[in-house]
Design a protein around this motif. Structure first.
Motif, mmCIF file in Angstrom:
data_model
loop_
_atom_site.group_PDB
_atom_site.id
_atom_site.type_symbol
_atom_site.label_atom_id
_atom_site.label_comp_id
_atom_site.label_asym_id
_atom_site.label_seq_id
_atom_site.Cartn_x
_atom_site.Cartn_y
_atom_site.Cartn_z
ATOM 1 N N LEU A 286 0.944 -1.301 0.082
ATOM 2 C CA LEU A 286 -0.014 -0.088 -0.103
ATOM 3 C C LEU A 286 0.957 1.323 0.102
ATOM 4 O O LEU A 286 2.018 1.375 0.691
ATOM 5 C CB LEU A 286 -1.076 -0.011 1.142
ATOM 6 C CG LEU A 286 -2.111 -1.156 1.287
ATOM 7 C CD1 LEU A 286 -2.736 -1.012 2.653
ATOM 8 C CD2 LEU A 286 -3.014 -1.194 0.159
ATOM 9 N N SER A 288 1.508 5.294 1.083
ATOM 10 C CA SER A 288 1.306 5.902 2.268
ATOM 11 C C SER A 288 0.016 6.288 2.371
ATOM 12 O O SER A 288 -0.634 6.437 3.591
ATOM 13 C CB SER A 288 2.356 7.240 2.564
ATOM 14 O OG SER A 288 2.135 8.007 1.519
ATOM 15 N N GLN A 291 -2.239 3.305 3.255
ATOM 16 C CA GLN A 291 -2.102 2.930 4.600
ATOM 17 C C GLN A 291 -2.884 3.876 5.683
ATOM 18 O O GLN A 291 -3.529 3.506 6.542
ATOM 19 C CB GLN A 291 -0.603 3.116 4.846
ATOM 20 C CG GLN A 291 0.079 1.675 4.172
ATOM 21 C CD GLN A 291 1.702 1.930 4.263
ATOM 22 O OE1 GLN A 291 1.990 2.863 4.871
ATOM 23 N NE2 GLN A 291 2.346 0.845 4.059
ATOM 24 N N GLN A 295 -5.859 2.608 7.796
ATOM 25 C CA GLN A 295 -6.019 2.927 9.478
ATOM 26 C C GLN A 295 -6.943 3.625 9.885
ATOM 27 O O GLN A 295 -7.568 3.273 11.014
ATOM 28 C CB GLN A 295 -4.496 3.551 9.879
ATOM 29 C CG GLN A 295 -4.231 3.771 11.459
ATOM 30 C CD GLN A 295 -3.923 2.185 11.962
ATOM 31 O OE1 GLN A 295 -3.361 1.334 11.517
ATOM 32 N NE2 GLN A 295 -4.949 1.954 13.086
ATOM 33 N N LYS A 323 -7.288 -6.185 1.589
ATOM 34 C CA LYS A 323 -6.437 -6.168 2.733
ATOM 35 C C LYS A 323 -7.527 -6.678 3.941
ATOM 36 O O LYS A 323 -7.150 -7.292 4.966
ATOM 37 C CB LYS A 323 -5.885 -4.874 3.224
ATOM 38 C CG LYS A 323 -4.462 -4.765 2.282
ATOM 39 C CD LYS A 323 -3.275 -5.543 2.761
ATOM 40 C CE LYS A 323 -1.861 -5.063 2.155
ATOM 41 N NZ LYS A 323 -0.925 -5.867 2.609
#
Length: 824
Positions: A286, A288, A291, A295, A323
């Protein structure tokens, strides 16, 4: 002591509630909630019903016995019954209607009328007609016949009068026979008999055949090679595979079968194609930006049940989905991945199977009845394969999940998630949120252009929110250019329906071997014919719409009821022969473009070209393999498809997307244009989008030009708050329908009067919709707007009672009222 059991069953009929039947004592051990039973309903009809609950308490009225139990294991679970009851309550329909929509057709056994001869009747050719005598002889020889079989034996298309006549004369009786529509697929396999299972016996047979029957030996040797019978990992050998390798295999096999060497057996096999995973989800790297979004979603799921992922086109939402799916599978949970269009499943199936292999199951309407039952059984845990990731259109939501952990709703804004006809008229996005709540699962809504209602819920904090504002790999969003068609027409630079700017850009893209998508949200060749003398336009005889010309079939066609007619040689009103085609659809774009660019390979993707089962798949595969240069399509081409070599997208008539008389027209217009624009520019190259419009200064077009979703959202929110539309209220639409226009006017006025006495100024109408007659039924709509805070269940009960009272009036009994909660 014998226990008498009673079962409450659900029938797939538009009748309210459950029905109680008595269980024969010898079936007490077989009944279980979720199993199918055969019951008689009414005097003669036989139906498949689902057991909802079992009780020892006898009802106060006499009950019929169930006729049989059909399943070894339950096919439905408690989650499904709760979901069906919620849908019936929220969308104001019956649980039976929901069951009918939920179950695959092959699990609903068909009751078929049969006729049987009365025992002991004498047949005489003197008192019977030739047809009667022929039919009765056939019944005597065959025992019983279906109506269609009887028609064939008597050589009569209209068989019913003959059957009625014979019933009245006392020669035949009718009965209902239940017919199972699901048939497991079997394949013939071949194996050695026990007499030749040892190596010594095989060697003796080998020596014997080598001397006396060398051709039979060839078959035996081939079998040994395929089966690997001498190894530690022998495999089964199908008759088809073995016979394909040896000439005249059938006669050789029969000879060896007669000698007791081989035996044949049938084995149930799957109709579904399986693939092994070739990659792991961990192999996905992934960015940034991804990501951060991942999150945010994970954090949001700790406090919210629903999260909206607002990511621009080509921002890499699918990688995040993969994911999250992997996380759920590691926890032993099931995942439902919903898509609005069957066309989208082809590309997504390949991507998901690459990472999850045989754990991925696909469920949608292009699968045949038997395939859908197989998938249903696998999800229920009664099949020989376990699907933990289910991909499909809205009907996949009804599968018998037992341990759902995550529901992904991709392109969540799409109107295709709404079921229109018949009931239940549910929205799969909203229903999936309830489904997830029952399982304690999470819901991820994904879109580049979220529905205004979804983004509003996220902005209030009801949903979590995560954003992806950049395209994957730093790729720039496409460059959008508006083309003023007024100027093009004034300067006479138009080529048919294409602006000079669009043709230039198409030619430039083709010169460097890149691909083009052209979007027009109308299929057919010409939107209507028009008499140049008197402006007569041909209309459908059953609907209040003009007929669309389809050149391939050379006919005028109604897109509402399917009525077709030939093109008139002259105007029926004035007799003029100058009939002009007005407007254009995808068929005309395809033809006109082939004249301007004769060397280009052009294909069309719309409802007319994708009716067959694999048509979507073949078109998408051909475009991906660059066998097609230009793809012309309707909104099918706007929804989430990823093509690596598309550098140009053309929108041919933006004005038509923004002029529909609906409060969602601007939102939908923006979504369609932004989504189709998102198909341009992949693989490290910025794409181009050309939008043709007569009114390029329209504010929505400016928002598309600048990829400004937030501006569209804010403008729509202001409008909807001002005029009280969702998300600031809930809408219930009542559609009053009947073939008599005068009756429908009176009935609609009467119903509106009753509703106003209950809800006051919240009631709007009755008014005719844009298309006021469909399939010879006139329509009149009543809208009721309920502000937030009004208890909807009570209001829906009052609406239902008002309709019951209307239908109780002798004049309005034949009038049908259709309730649509949260219409799209």
């Amino acid at each position: 002591m014998r226990t008498t059991l009673f079962v409450n069953v659900l029938l797939p009929l538009p009748v309210p509630g459950y029905f109680t039947y008595r269980v024969p004592f010898d079936l007490n051990e077989s009944v279980e909630a979720g199993k199918r039973v055969v019951v008689q309903f009414g005097k003669k009809k036989v139906y498949t019903a689902l057991i909802h609950s079992i009780s020892e308490k006898a009802p106060t009225v006499e009950t019929k016995y169930i006729l049989g139990v059909l399943d070894l294991h339950p096919i439905a679970n408690e989650f499904q019954f709760k979901l069906w009851e919620w849908i019936a309550s929220y969308y104001v329909c019956t649980v039976g209607e929901v069951m009918n929509a939920a179950l695959p057709a092959a699990l609903k056994l068909a009751s078929e009328s049969k006729i049987r001869i009365v025992p002991g009747v004498e047949l005489s050719e003197k008192i019977l007609s030739e047809k009667e005598y022929t039919l009765l002889r056939a019944l005597k020889e065959n025992g019983a016949l279906t109506i269609s079989d009887a028609s064939r034996f008597a050589d009569l298309v209209k068989i019913i009068p003959l059957i009625h006549n014979l019933i009245e004369k006392g020669y035949i009786v009718t009965e209902e026979e239940i017919r199972d529509r699901f048939t497991p697929k079997t394949l013939s396999f071949i194996k050695l008999t026990d007499a030749y299972s040892s190596e010594d016996k095989l060697q003796q047979l080998y020596d014997k055949l080598e001397k006396k029957a060398p051709k039979q030996l060839d078959l035996l040797i081939e079998y040994i090679q395929i089966s690997k019978i001498m190894s530690n990992n022998p495999v089964e050998v199908s008759r088809k595979e073995l016979f394909a390798r040896i000439a005249d295999a059938d006669s050789k096999f029969k000879a060896l079968e007669k000698k007791g060497v081989f035996e044949e057996y049938d084995k149930e096999i799957s109709r579904l194609n399986y693939r092994q995973a070739t990659h792991t989800a961990e192999s996905i790297q992934l960015t940034s930006e991804q990501q951060r979004a991942m999150q945010e979603i994970t954090d949001s799921f700790t406090v919210k049940n629903v999260t909206l992922l607002h990511g621009v086109t080509s921002s890499g939402k699918t990688e995040i989905y993969i994911k999250l799916i992997r996380q759920m599978l590691d926890e032993g949970k099931q995942v439902l991945y919903l898509l609005p269009e069957i066309a989208l499943t082809t590309q997504i199936i390949n991507r998901l199977q690459k990472y999850f292999g045989n754990e991925v199951g696909v469920y949608h309407s292009k699968y045949n009845e038997n395939e859908r039952v197989e998938i249903w059984q696998h999800v229920a845990g009664t099949g020989n394969q376990s699907f933990n990731v289910l991909l499909g259109a809205r009907s996949a939501m009804f599968l018998p999940f037992k341990n759902l952990g995550l529901i992904i709703i991709d392109e969540e804004h799409d109107a295709s998630y709404k079921q229109y006809d018949p009931a239940p008229r549910y929205n799969a996005r909203d229903t999936a949120i309830f489904l997830a709540s029952m399982h304690g699962a999470k819901v991820l809504l994904g879109s580049a252009t979220p529905a205004v209602e979804s983004f509003y819920n996220a902005s209030l904090g009801k949903y979590g929110l995560s954003t992806l504002s950049e395209r994957f790999g730093g790729l720039l969003l496409p460059q959008v250019k508006l083309v003023n068609l007024k100027d093009e027409h004034r300067m006479k630079t138009m080529q048919s329906i294409f602006s000079s700017a669009l043709i230039r850009e198409v030619e430039a893209a083709l010169e460097v071997n890149e691909q083009v998508i052209l979007f027009q949200n109308r299929r057919g060749f010409s939107l209507h014919l028009d008499c140049d003398n008197c402006n007569w336009i041909p209309h459908c005889v059953q609907c209040d719409v003009s007929l669309v010309y389809h050149k391939k079939q050379n006919q005028l066609r109604c897109h509402y009821c399917g009525y077709t007619t030939r093109i008139p040689e002259k105007c029926p009103d004035c007799g003029g022969t100058h009939l002009v085609m007005k407007g254009f659809g995808t068929e005309k774009i395809e033809e006109e473009l082939s004249l301007i660019l004769p060397k280009a390979k052009i294909a069309r993707m719309d409802l007319d070209t994708t009716r067959s089962r694999f048509a979507h798949q073949k078109l998408i595969a051909a475009f991906e393999e660059r066998k097609i240069d230009i793809l012309v399509g309707t909104q099918m081409v706007t929804k989430g498809l990823d093509f690596d070599h598309v550098s140009l997208v053309g929108i041919l008539n933006a004005d038509s997307l923004l002029s529909y008389p609906d409060f969602r027209a601007f939102e939908r217009g923006f979504q369609l244009m932004a989504q189709v624009a998102g198909r341009a520019g992949r693989k490290n190259k910025q794409g181009k989008v050309l939008i043709q419009a007569f009114n390029p200064s329209h504010p929505i077009l400016d928002m598309v030009l600048h990829h400004n979703y937030e501006a569209m959202y804010q403008s729509q929110l202001v409008e909807r708050e001002r005029f009280n539309y969702p998300p600031f209220c809930r809408i219930v639409q009542l559609s009053v329908r009947h073939v008599d226009a005068d009756l429908i006017n009176r009935a609609a006025d009467e119903l509106a009067k009753r509703l106003r006495s209950l809800f006051g100024k919240r009631v709007l109408g009755p008014e005719y919709p844009t298309v006021s007659r469909i399939r010879n039924q006139y329509l009149k709509n009543i809208l009721i707007k309920f502000e937030k805070g009004i208890p909807l269940p009570k209001a829906k009960d009052e609406i239902r009672n008002a309709i019951i009272k209307l239908n109780a009036h002798p004049d309005y009994k034949p009038v049908r009222v259709v309730i649509d909660v949260d219409p799209m």
